[in-house]
Design an enzyme around this catalytic site. Structure first.
Site, PDB file in Angstrom:
ATOM      1  N   ASP A   1      -9.950  26.443   8.424  1.00  0.00           N
ATOM      2  CA  ASP A   1      -9.057  26.089   9.510  1.00  0.00           C
ATOM      3  C   ASP A   1      -7.627  25.971   8.924  1.00  0.00           C
ATOM      4  O   ASP A   1      -6.962  26.986   8.743  1.00  0.00           O
ATOM      5  CB  ASP A   1      -9.573  24.764  10.091  1.00  0.00           C
ATOM      6  CG  ASP A   1      -8.864  24.339  11.356  1.00  0.00           C
ATOM      7  OD1 ASP A   1      -8.997  25.031  12.362  1.00  0.00           O
ATOM      8  OD2 ASP A   1      -8.180  23.299  11.337  1.00  0.00           O
TER       9      ASP A   1
ATOM     10  N   GLU B   1     -18.234  27.969   2.402  1.00  0.00           N
ATOM     11  CA  GLU B   1     -17.750  27.098   3.476  1.00  0.00           C
ATOM     12  C   GLU B   1     -18.236  27.605   4.828  1.00  0.00           C
ATOM     13  O   GLU B   1     -18.544  28.786   4.986  1.00  0.00           O
ATOM     14  CB  GLU B   1     -16.222  27.139   3.437  1.00  0.00           C
ATOM     15  CG  GLU B   1     -15.418  25.914   3.545  1.00  0.00           C
ATOM     16  CD  GLU B   1     -15.865  24.629   4.141  1.00  0.00           C
ATOM     17  OE1 GLU B   1     -17.011  24.454   4.604  1.00  0.00           O
ATOM     18  OE2 GLU B   1     -15.007  23.744   4.185  1.00  0.00           O
TER      19      GLU B   1
ATOM     20  N   ARG C   1     -25.890  20.702  14.684  1.00  0.00           N
ATOM     21  CA  ARG C   1     -25.842  21.516  13.465  1.00  0.00           C
ATOM     22  C   ARG C   1     -27.070  22.420  13.380  1.00  0.00           C
ATOM     23  O   ARG C   1     -27.067  23.441  12.703  1.00  0.00           O
ATOM     24  CB  ARG C   1     -25.828  20.626  12.214  1.00  0.00           C
ATOM     25  CG  ARG C   1     -24.573  19.791  12.036  1.00  0.00           C
ATOM     26  CD  ARG C   1     -24.603  19.129  10.658  1.00  0.00           C
ATOM     27  NE  ARG C   1     -23.651  18.046  10.532  1.00  0.00           N
ATOM     28  CZ  ARG C   1     -22.377  18.203  10.161  1.00  0.00           C
ATOM     29  NH1 ARG C   1     -21.923  19.403   9.883  1.00  0.00           N
ATOM     30  NH2 ARG C   1     -21.575  17.163  10.054  1.00  0.00           N
TER      31      ARG C   1
ATOM     32  N   LYS D   1     -21.318  18.914   5.009  1.00  0.00           N
ATOM     33  CA  LYS D   1     -22.633  19.275   5.493  1.00  0.00           C
ATOM     34  C   LYS D   1     -22.612  20.648   6.152  1.00  0.00           C
ATOM     35  O   LYS D   1     -23.614  21.311   6.268  1.00  0.00           O
ATOM     36  CB  LYS D   1     -23.108  18.243   6.529  1.00  0.00           C
ATOM     37  CG  LYS D   1     -23.083  16.812   6.047  1.00  0.00           C
ATOM     38  CD  LYS D   1     -23.442  15.876   7.243  1.00  0.00           C
ATOM     39  CE  LYS D   1     -23.194  14.446   6.921  1.00  0.00           C
ATOM     40  NZ  LYS D   1     -23.398  13.581   8.133  1.00  0.00           N
TER      41      LYS D   1
HETATM   42  P1  IMP Z   1      -9.610  22.840   6.809  1.00  0.00           P
HETATM   43  O1  IMP Z   1      -9.566  21.963   5.601  1.00  0.00           O
HETATM   44  O2  IMP Z   1      -8.567  22.444   7.823  1.00  0.00           O
HETATM   45  O3  IMP Z   1      -9.589  24.315   6.511  1.00  0.00           O
HETATM   46  O4  IMP Z   1     -10.912  22.475   7.577  1.00  0.00           O
HETATM   47  C1  IMP Z   1     -12.111  22.914   7.280  1.00  0.00           C
HETATM   48  C2  IMP Z   1     -13.133  21.979   7.885  1.00  0.00           C
HETATM   49  O5  IMP Z   1     -12.757  21.526   9.203  1.00  0.00           O
HETATM   50  C3  IMP Z   1     -14.422  22.706   8.059  1.00  0.00           C
HETATM   51  O6  IMP Z   1     -15.206  22.630   6.918  1.00  0.00           O
HETATM   52  C4  IMP Z   1     -15.038  21.968   9.222  1.00  0.00           C
HETATM   53  O7  IMP Z   1     -15.729  20.846   8.764  1.00  0.00           O
HETATM   54  C5  IMP Z   1     -13.882  21.485  10.063  1.00  0.00           C
HETATM   55  N1  IMP Z   1     -13.663  22.389  11.218  1.00  0.00           N
HETATM   56  C6  IMP Z   1     -12.596  23.176  11.460  1.00  0.00           C
HETATM   57  N2  IMP Z   1     -12.720  23.854  12.597  1.00  0.00           N
HETATM   58  C7  IMP Z   1     -13.925  23.501  13.104  1.00  0.00           C
HETATM   59  C8  IMP Z   1     -14.638  23.887  14.295  1.00  0.00           C
HETATM   60  O8  IMP Z   1     -14.185  24.702  15.136  1.00  0.00           O
HETATM   61  N3  IMP Z   1     -15.851  23.303  14.471  1.00  0.00           N
HETATM   62  C9  IMP Z   1     -16.386  22.411  13.576  1.00  0.00           C
HETATM   63  N4  IMP Z   1     -15.756  22.032  12.466  1.00  0.00           N
HETATM   64  C10 IMP Z   1     -14.536  22.563  12.236  1.00  0.00           C
HETATM   65 MG    MG Z   2     -16.932  21.760   6.589  1.00  0.00          MG
END
Ligand code: IMP
Ligand code: MG
Length: 184
Positions: free
Chosen positions: A104, A100, A166, A43
Site C-alpha cells: 500500500d 507480503e 482471512r 498474518k
Molecule cells: P503498507 O506498509 O502501507 O504498504 O501497508 C501494507 C499493509 O497494510 C499490508 O500488509 C496490509 O496489512 C495492510 N493493507 C493495506 N491495504 C489493505 C487492504 O486493502 N486490505 C487489507 N489490508 C490492507
Molecule cells: Mg500485511
C-alpha cells in the site's frame, strides 16, 4: 451477511493459484543456485506464502515475521515496528525473499528490506500478491507482483477486514455501503 459486505470478487481462487504457479516458476528459476529463505509476513501473507511455497521447485527455508504500522484506521503513519523477528547464525549466506499480501504505502516492505539487510543478509528481495501503486508514499517497488489493483479496500485469502475473513479462498472488494455503515 457476507454477500452484503462484498462489492465484487477481485481475485478468484483459481486466479490466486495461477498467480502462485506463475511467480513460483519465476522464483524457482531466479533462485535455482541460491540459498532461498522465504520470509512470511504475518498474518496477512500466510495463505499466499503457503500456496506460493508449494509452487517453488528451488530448495528453500521459511521464516516468519510480524510487523506493526502505527496509524489511525486505513492510513499508515510510516512508523513500522517489529512484533516478531527471526534470527539465525547463517544470515550472511541467505538470499531472503519477503512475501507480503499487499503493498500500500510501501512503508512495511521498505522497512523490512532495510531491517533484514541490516542483519547482514546476502540479498533481500520482495514478492507481493497485490500491489496498489497509486497509494505509494515512499520510493519502493516490489520485485515480484501477483496483481496490480486500484485503490480499493480488499479482504480475504489472508487479508483481513477487522481481523475477520482471512479464511476466504478469494480476495474481495469491500462494498462502499458497508464501509459507510462503519463511518469510513
Ligand atoms: P503498507 O506498509 O502501507 O504498504 O501497508 C501494507 C499493509 O497494510 C499490508 O500488509 C496490509 O496489512 C495492510 N493493507 C493495506 N491495504 C489493505 C487492504 O486493502 N486490505 C487489507 N489490508 C490492507
Ligand atoms: Mg500485511
Amino acid at each position: 451477511m457476507l454477500e452484503s459486505i462484498i462489492k465484487h470478487i477481485l481475485v478468484t481462487e483459481e486466479e490466486a493459484q495461477d498467480i502462485c504457479r506463475r511467480l513460483g516458476k519465476e522464483i524457482s528459476r531466479d533462485y535455482a543456485d541460491k540459498n532461498l529463505v522465504l520470509v512470511c509476513v504475518l498474518k496477512g501473507s500466510v495463505m499466499f506464502a503457503v500456496d506460493l511455497a508449494k509452487q517453488i521447485d528451488a530448495v528453500c527455508e521459511m521464516e516468519f515475521v510480524r510487523t506493526y504500522s502505527y496509524g489511525n484506521g486505513t492510513e499508515s503513519t510510516g512508523k513500522v515496528q517489529m512484533l516478531i523477528d527471526f534470527d539465525r547464525p547463517d544470515i550472511a549466506e541467505c538470499d531472503f525473499l519477503v512475501i507480503e499480501d499487499i503493498v500500500d504505502s510501501g512503508n512495511t516492505l521498505k522497512f523490512l528490506v532495510e531491517h533484514i539487510l541490516a542483519k547482514g543478509a546476502k540479498s533481500v528481495r520482495t514478492c507481493t500478491l497485490l500491489d496498489k501503486p497509486s497509494r505509494r508514499k515512499v520510493d519502493f517497488n516490489p520485485d515480484y507482483v501477483g496483481k496490480e489493483i486500484p485503490d480499493e479496500f480488499v479482504f480475504g485469502y489472508g487479508l483481513d477486514l477487522f481481523e475477520k475473513y482471512r479464511d476466504l479462498p478469494y480476495v474481495a472488494v469491500v462494498s462502499p455501503e458497508y464501509l459507510a455503515t462503519l463511518g469510513l
